[in-house]
Motif scaffolding. Structure first.
Motif, mmCIF file in Angstrom:
data_model
loop_
_atom_site.group_PDB
_atom_site.id
_atom_site.type_symbol
_atom_site.label_atom_id
_atom_site.label_comp_id
_atom_site.label_asym_id
_atom_site.label_seq_id
_atom_site.Cartn_x
_atom_site.Cartn_y
_atom_site.Cartn_z
ATOM 1 N N ARG A 198 -3.880 -73.411 -13.227
ATOM 2 C CA ARG A 198 -4.352 -72.792 -14.473
ATOM 3 C C ARG A 198 -5.643 -73.439 -14.953
ATOM 4 N N LYS A 199 -5.698 -74.768 -14.916
ATOM 5 C CA LYS A 199 -6.885 -75.472 -15.400
ATOM 6 C C LYS A 199 -8.096 -75.191 -14.518
ATOM 7 N N LYS A 200 -7.901 -75.155 -13.208
ATOM 8 C CA LYS A 200 -9.030 -74.972 -12.300
ATOM 9 C C LYS A 200 -9.563 -73.543 -12.330
ATOM 10 N N ILE A 201 -8.674 -72.572 -12.522
ATOM 11 C CA ILE A 201 -9.142 -71.187 -12.606
ATOM 12 C C ILE A 201 -9.794 -70.940 -13.955
ATOM 13 N N GLY A 202 -9.231 -71.525 -15.005
ATOM 14 C CA GLY A 202 -9.912 -71.561 -16.286
ATOM 15 C C GLY A 202 -9.975 -70.263 -17.060
ATOM 16 N N GLN A 203 -9.161 -69.286 -16.715
ATOM 17 C CA GLN A 203 -9.129 -68.039 -17.480
ATOM 18 C C GLN A 203 -7.771 -67.392 -17.302
ATOM 19 N N ASP A 204 -7.490 -66.385 -18.140
ATOM 20 C CA ASP A 204 -6.213 -65.681 -18.045
ATOM 21 C C ASP A 204 -6.251 -64.748 -16.838
ATOM 22 N N PHE A 205 -5.471 -65.080 -15.805
ATOM 23 C CA PHE A 205 -5.436 -64.233 -14.622
ATOM 24 C C PHE A 205 -4.040 -63.655 -14.403
ATOM 25 N N GLY A 206 -3.199 -63.720 -15.443
ATOM 26 C CA GLY A 206 -1.902 -63.060 -15.388
ATOM 27 C C GLY A 206 -0.742 -63.906 -14.934
ATOM 28 N N LEU A 207 -0.929 -65.225 -14.811
ATOM 29 C CA LEU A 207 0.162 -66.099 -14.384
ATOM 30 C C LEU A 207 1.076 -66.380 -15.573
ATOM 31 N N LYS A 208 2.311 -65.937 -15.488
ATOM 32 C CA LYS A 208 3.276 -66.068 -16.570
ATOM 33 C C LYS A 208 4.381 -67.053 -16.190
ATOM 34 N N THR A 209 4.844 -67.798 -17.179
ATOM 35 C CA THR A 209 5.988 -68.688 -17.009
ATOM 36 C C THR A 209 7.195 -68.071 -17.702
ATOM 37 N N VAL A 210 8.291 -67.942 -16.980
ATOM 38 C CA VAL A 210 9.549 -67.475 -17.565
ATOM 39 C C VAL A 210 10.454 -68.690 -17.659
ATOM 40 N N ARG A 211 10.608 -69.210 -18.867
ATOM 41 C CA ARG A 211 11.296 -70.489 -19.062
ATOM 42 C C ARG A 211 12.691 -70.479 -18.431
ATOM 43 N N GLY A 212 12.932 -71.493 -17.615
ATOM 44 C CA GLY A 212 14.229 -71.653 -16.972
ATOM 45 C C GLY A 212 14.421 -70.805 -15.732
#
Length: 224
Positions: A198-212
């Motif tokens: 996420r830090k290296k791409i540096g923009q919103d590219f659609g990667l979502k976290t679904v907790r758990g």
């Protein structure tokens, strides 16, 4: 990409492992058919490189069992059995390609990459997801045409997410994808790889976290 090499000749197995590792594969080696069977039952491999003359369980029997349970992993047979009948038998039992010994290691690498691309429906030389484009052969991620400097493990994670875009991928699946017999991966390591990506791409590219549950790469169009 994960490859299982099944070859009882240790020197040849090491040579193929080194060549395929240079091509971007994470390698597991089994020296007999029974160990290979157990490894395959755990799943997570993208390619099987299979010798036919194996101890404990021969390659054709292993291939038959694999296809009987409808495992569609790409299989590249490498064998000294170079008669036409043996090649036909291997292909009829479900192998995707067949190389006779002796062979060029570069040819093994080229055929391995081609089989995996075809199996994953790359449909070309790259995977695309919005502004992201991943080149499996070059092991390179680009965003809007510009290369992004990612480490090997980070590249493996983003490749797996792009292959499975719009599908939930659990941490266990990522761990299974990245781990080898000699190198285990932890939950915290997966979280670190995701954070770095996420830090290296540096923009919103659609990667979502679904907790758990895990992560998914959302490529659906969003309102702006």
């Amino acid at each position: 990409m994960k490859a299982l090499i099944v070859e009882d000749n240790d020197n040849l197995a090491r040579s193929m492992a080194s060549t395929l590792a240079d091509a971007g594969f994470s390698i597991t080696v089994a020296h007999d058919g029974v160990k290979a069977k157990h490894a395959l039952e755990q799943g997570g491999f993208d390619l099987l490189v299979l010798d036919l003359g194996l101890p404990e369980l021969d390659g054709i029997s292993l291939l038959r069992q694999l296809r009987h349970r409808h495992d569609r992993i790409p299989v590249l047979i490498i064998s000294a059995r170079d008669t036409l009948d043996q090649r036909i038998l291997g292909l009829e039992e479900g192998a995707d390609d067949y190389l006779c010994k002796p062979f060029s290691l570069d040819e093994v690498s080229a055929r391995a990459r081609a089989l995996v691309r075809r199996a994953k429906h790359f449909g070309g030389d790259s995977l695309q997801c919005g502004p992201l484009e991943f080149f499996p052969d070059a092991r390179e991620l680009r965003i809007d045409g510009e290369p992004v400097a990612l480490h090997r493990r980070e590249l493996e994670v983003i490749e797996y997410l792009m292959i499975n875009q719009n599908r939930l991928v659990s941490k266990d699946q990522i761990i299974d994808r990245l781990s080898t017999l000699d190198e285990a991966v932890t939950y915290s390591a997966v979280e670190t790889y995701i954070s770095r990506i996420r830090k290296k791409i540096g923009q919103d590219f659609g990667l979502k976290t679904v907790r758990g549950l895990g992560y998914y790469l959302d490529t659906r169009k969003r309102d702006v």
